[in-house]
Structures are given as structure tokens and as C-alpha cells.
Motif scaffolding. Sequence first.
Motif, PDB file in Angstrom:
ATOM      1  N   ARG A   1       7.997 -23.313 -15.006  1.00 53.15           N
ATOM      2  CA  ARG A   1       6.992 -22.672 -14.155  1.00 53.15           C
ATOM      3  C   ARG A   1       7.360 -22.801 -12.683  1.00 53.15           C
ATOM      4  NH1 ARG A   1       3.101 -24.447 -18.118  1.00 53.15           N
ATOM      5  NH2 ARG A   1       2.848 -26.445 -17.041  1.00 53.15           N
ATOM      6  N   VAL A   2       7.847 -23.980 -12.302  1.00 60.01           N
ATOM      7  CA  VAL A   2       8.257 -24.187 -10.915  1.00 60.01           C
ATOM      8  C   VAL A   2       9.430 -23.276 -10.577  1.00 60.01           C
ATOM      9  CG1 VAL A   2       9.284 -25.826  -9.310  1.00 60.01           C
ATOM     10  CG2 VAL A   2       7.398 -26.549 -10.782  1.00 60.01           C
ATOM     11  N   LYS A   3      10.398 -23.178 -11.487  1.00 62.08           N
ATOM     12  CA  LYS A   3      11.565 -22.328 -11.263  1.00 62.08           C
ATOM     13  C   LYS A   3      11.147 -20.866 -11.133  1.00 62.08           C
ATOM     14  CE  LYS A   3      16.089 -21.110 -13.180  1.00 62.08           C
ATOM     15  NZ  LYS A   3      17.038 -21.318 -14.301  1.00 62.08           N
ATOM     16  N   THR A   4      10.226 -20.432 -11.987  1.00 59.80           N
ATOM     17  CA  THR A   4       9.743 -19.053 -11.930  1.00 59.80           C
ATOM     18  C   THR A   4       9.056 -18.768 -10.598  1.00 59.80           C
ATOM     19  OG1 THR A   4       9.451 -18.954 -14.328  1.00 59.80           O
ATOM     20  CG2 THR A   4       8.199 -17.374 -13.012  1.00 59.80           C
ATOM     21  N   ALA A   5       8.226 -19.709 -10.154  1.00 55.04           N
ATOM     22  CA  ALA A   5       7.522 -19.531  -8.880  1.00 55.04           C
ATOM     23  C   ALA A   5       8.516 -19.437  -7.730  1.00 55.04           C
ATOM     24  CB  ALA A   5       6.549 -20.685  -8.661  1.00 55.04           C
ATOM     25  N   ARG A   6       9.517 -20.301  -7.742  1.00 55.10           N
ATOM     26  CA  ARG A   6      10.499 -20.292  -6.653  1.00 55.10           C
ATOM     27  C   ARG A   6      11.324 -19.009  -6.666  1.00 55.10           C
ATOM     28  NH1 ARG A   6      12.395 -26.661  -7.026  1.00 55.10           N
ATOM     29  NH2 ARG A   6      10.730 -27.474  -5.697  1.00 55.10           N
ATOM     30  N   THR A   7      11.643 -18.526  -7.853  1.00 49.74           N
ATOM     31  CA  THR A   7      12.398 -17.277  -7.937  1.00 49.74           C
ATOM     32  C   THR A   7      11.561 -16.114  -7.414  1.00 49.74           C
ATOM     33  OG1 THR A   7      13.616 -18.095  -9.863  1.00 49.74           O
ATOM     34  CG2 THR A   7      13.648 -15.723  -9.471  1.00 49.74           C
ATOM     35  N   THR A   8      10.280 -16.112  -7.745  1.00 50.15           N
ATOM     36  CA  THR A   8       9.390 -15.061  -7.254  1.00 50.15           C
ATOM     37  C   THR A   8       9.376 -15.036  -5.737  1.00 50.15           C
ATOM     38  OG1 THR A   8       7.959 -15.266  -9.203  1.00 50.15           O
ATOM     39  CG2 THR A   8       7.014 -14.206  -7.255  1.00 50.15           C
ATOM     40  N   PHE A   9       9.267 -16.205  -5.120  1.00 49.69           N
ATOM     41  CA  PHE A   9       9.259 -16.264  -3.659  1.00 49.69           C
ATOM     42  C   PHE A   9      10.616 -15.875  -3.089  1.00 49.69           C
ATOM     43  CE2 PHE A   9       5.519 -19.113  -4.256  1.00 49.69           C
ATOM     44  CZ  PHE A   9       4.630 -18.363  -3.501  1.00 49.69           C
ATOM     45  N   ALA A  10      11.685 -16.208  -3.795  1.00 51.13           N
ATOM     46  CA  ALA A  10      13.022 -15.823  -3.325  1.00 51.13           C
ATOM     47  C   ALA A  10      13.159 -14.306  -3.295  1.00 51.13           C
ATOM     48  CB  ALA A  10      14.097 -16.439  -4.219  1.00 51.13           C
ATOM     49  N   VAL A  11      12.647 -13.633  -4.320  1.00 52.99           N
ATOM     50  CA  VAL A  11      12.676 -12.175  -4.371  1.00 52.99           C
ATOM     51  C   VAL A  11      11.861 -11.594  -3.222  1.00 52.99           C
ATOM     52  CG1 VAL A  11      11.944 -10.152  -5.695  1.00 52.99           C
ATOM     53  CG2 VAL A  11      13.110 -12.042  -6.855  1.00 52.99           C
ATOM     54  N   LEU A  12      10.680 -12.144  -3.001  1.00 53.79           N
ATOM     55  CA  LEU A  12       9.824 -11.636  -1.931  1.00 53.79           C
ATOM     56  C   LEU A  12      10.450 -11.870  -0.561  1.00 53.79           C
ATOM     57  CD1 LEU A  12       6.354 -12.805  -3.292  1.00 53.79           C
ATOM     58  CD2 LEU A  12       7.192 -10.451  -3.152  1.00 53.79           C
ATOM     59  N   GLU A  13      11.042 -13.043  -0.368  1.00 52.16           N
ATOM     60  CA  GLU A  13      11.688 -13.336   0.911  1.00 52.16           C
ATOM     61  C   GLU A  13      12.851 -12.377   1.164  1.00 52.16           C
ATOM     62  OE1 GLU A  13       9.424 -16.403   2.641  1.00 52.16           O
ATOM     63  OE2 GLU A  13      11.152 -15.318   3.407  1.00 52.16           O
ATOM     64  N   GLU A  14      13.590 -12.052   0.115  1.00 52.69           N
ATOM     65  CA  GLU A  14      14.715 -11.137   0.282  1.00 52.69           C
ATOM     66  C   GLU A  14      14.227  -9.726   0.601  1.00 52.69           C
ATOM     67  OE1 GLU A  14      17.585 -12.468   0.408  1.00 52.69           O
ATOM     68  OE2 GLU A  14      18.747 -10.645   0.723  1.00 52.69           O
ATOM     69  N   LEU A  15      13.136  -9.316  -0.033  1.00 51.96           N
ATOM     70  CA  LEU A  15      12.551  -8.010   0.290  1.00 51.96           C
ATOM     71  C   LEU A  15      12.107  -7.973   1.748  1.00 51.96           C
ATOM     72  CD1 LEU A  15      10.348  -7.078  -2.812  1.00 51.96           C
ATOM     73  CD2 LEU A  15      12.379  -5.875  -1.983  1.00 51.96           C
ATOM     74  N   LYS A  16      11.532  -9.060   2.200  1.00 56.29           N
ATOM     75  CA  LYS A  16      11.103  -9.126   3.602  1.00 56.29           C
ATOM     76  C   LYS A  16      12.300  -9.049   4.540  1.00 56.29           C
ATOM     77  CE  LYS A  16      10.054 -13.010   5.529  1.00 56.29           C
ATOM     78  NZ  LYS A  16       9.428 -14.287   5.948  1.00 56.29           N
TER      79      LYS A  16
END
Length: 255
Positions: free
Chosen positions: A9-24
Motif C-alpha cells: 500500500r505504501v509503495k502504491t501510494a508513493r508511485t501514485t504521487f510520483a506519477v502526479l509529480e511527473e505530470l506536474k
Amino acid sequence: MAEDSDRNRVKTARTTFAVLEELKRRDGATVTELSDAVELSNSSVHNYLTTLEEDGYVVREGDAYRLGLRFLDFGGRARRRERLYEVARDEVTALARETGELANLLVEEHGRGIYLHRAYGEDAVGTDSHVGQRVHLHDSALGKAILAHLPRERVRGILDRHGMPATTENTVTDRDELFEELERVRERGFALDDEGRVKGLRCVAVPIVTNDGAVEGAISVSGPTSRFGDQRFREALPARLESVANVIELDITYA
């Protein structure tokens, strides 16, 4: 097994934020571009983006994705929270100086109270609380002032999640009793803490409520029971706090 599930769950959350940060960072990107940036397969990145799109956090435009306007809600809320501190800080500090007691500004986040500002008057007593500390909402005047202006189901959810532990013998630990008290808070406009969180301490709090009915936080004055007689505790301080809260509410709305 539970630890593996937590790590996933922690890994999934961090990956989600990584995707969002890259989009930004890129101001929009394709699946392939994101896949290369976060080092995941195209199919995995596509799954993340599909979920984020369904929930309104990203928008698809042709082959590219960009951040959705739903983030404006988060940014606006965070900015308003910071604005509350900027607007209320001087008022709370002046309140402490005027009363000689401890004055506080508290906001709610994830069902807990967070102290944004504390100011000490000349005779203020120290407590175990500090700026940034997370506290329960059910056992203090500040917390009850906020809970009284949240939807009932939201309050139930907060109590389900965080419980109602007793910090003193006067702490309200019965849910029905708490809801009755919150109703009284709404009716009279202020909340009282009579040694409910700290033995020997009384506290009066009022909510900061916007024109649309949203509760932004609460301010309070607290002091020893020896200086908080009934007239000061139930009449003089509530009236003064309501006046200060009104100024803060106007400043938040129109400044």
C-alpha cells in the motif's frame, strides 16, 4: 502477510504521487513518457492514470494526460488554511495579551486537532500542548467548537476512527452525551472545557465559520480554575471570543 500488504500500500501510494509529480513537472505527458520517468511498464502506468482519471485527478487529452482541476480544491483549501493563520495570528496574540491567559488557534485535519498558533499572556500557565501537535477533538473546548459545526456523519466517522479516550475524570467519553453537548455549543455559539482535558484547567472556545457555513477552525482562551470563575468562564470570555472570531471571519471573507 500483513506487513507485506502494508508495504504494498505504501509503495502504491508513493508511485501514485510520483506519477502526479511527473505530470506536474512536464505539464502533461503520455503514458510512454511517464513510464520511462517512473520506471514502470506502460500497462502499470496506464492503470494508475485510469484510476486517477476516474476520480477526477487527471484529464486525458488525446494521448497525453494532465493534472485535473480537482487539485484546485486542495490548493484552495491549503491556501485558506494558511490564510486563517495569517489572519488570526495577531488577533489571538492580542487576545492573550488582553486576558493575560493562554490563547490558541486550532484546526481540524484527518479527524484530529492541530494547533496552528498559541500565545501566552502575562499570567498564562503552561500545558502539555505545542504548535503542530495533533490532539483529540472530543475532550477540549476547541475540538468541540469544531465538531459542533461538522456534519453529524463526519463526526461519527472521526469518533469511529480515533475513539473517545479519557484524559481526565471529566472527559466526555459517551457518544450520546457528546452529541448533546455539541447541540448546546451550536445553540449558544461557544464551547466549554471544564477540566475535561487537563485537570485544573478551564477553557472557552468559539468556532471560525465562513459565510457558506464551513468551519475553518476555532480560537480559545484557557486558564486555571482559580481565575476562571463562572461569570468570566460562561459570560465575559465567550462574549470577547465571539467578537474576535467575528473579526477573523470578516477578514477571511473580505480581506
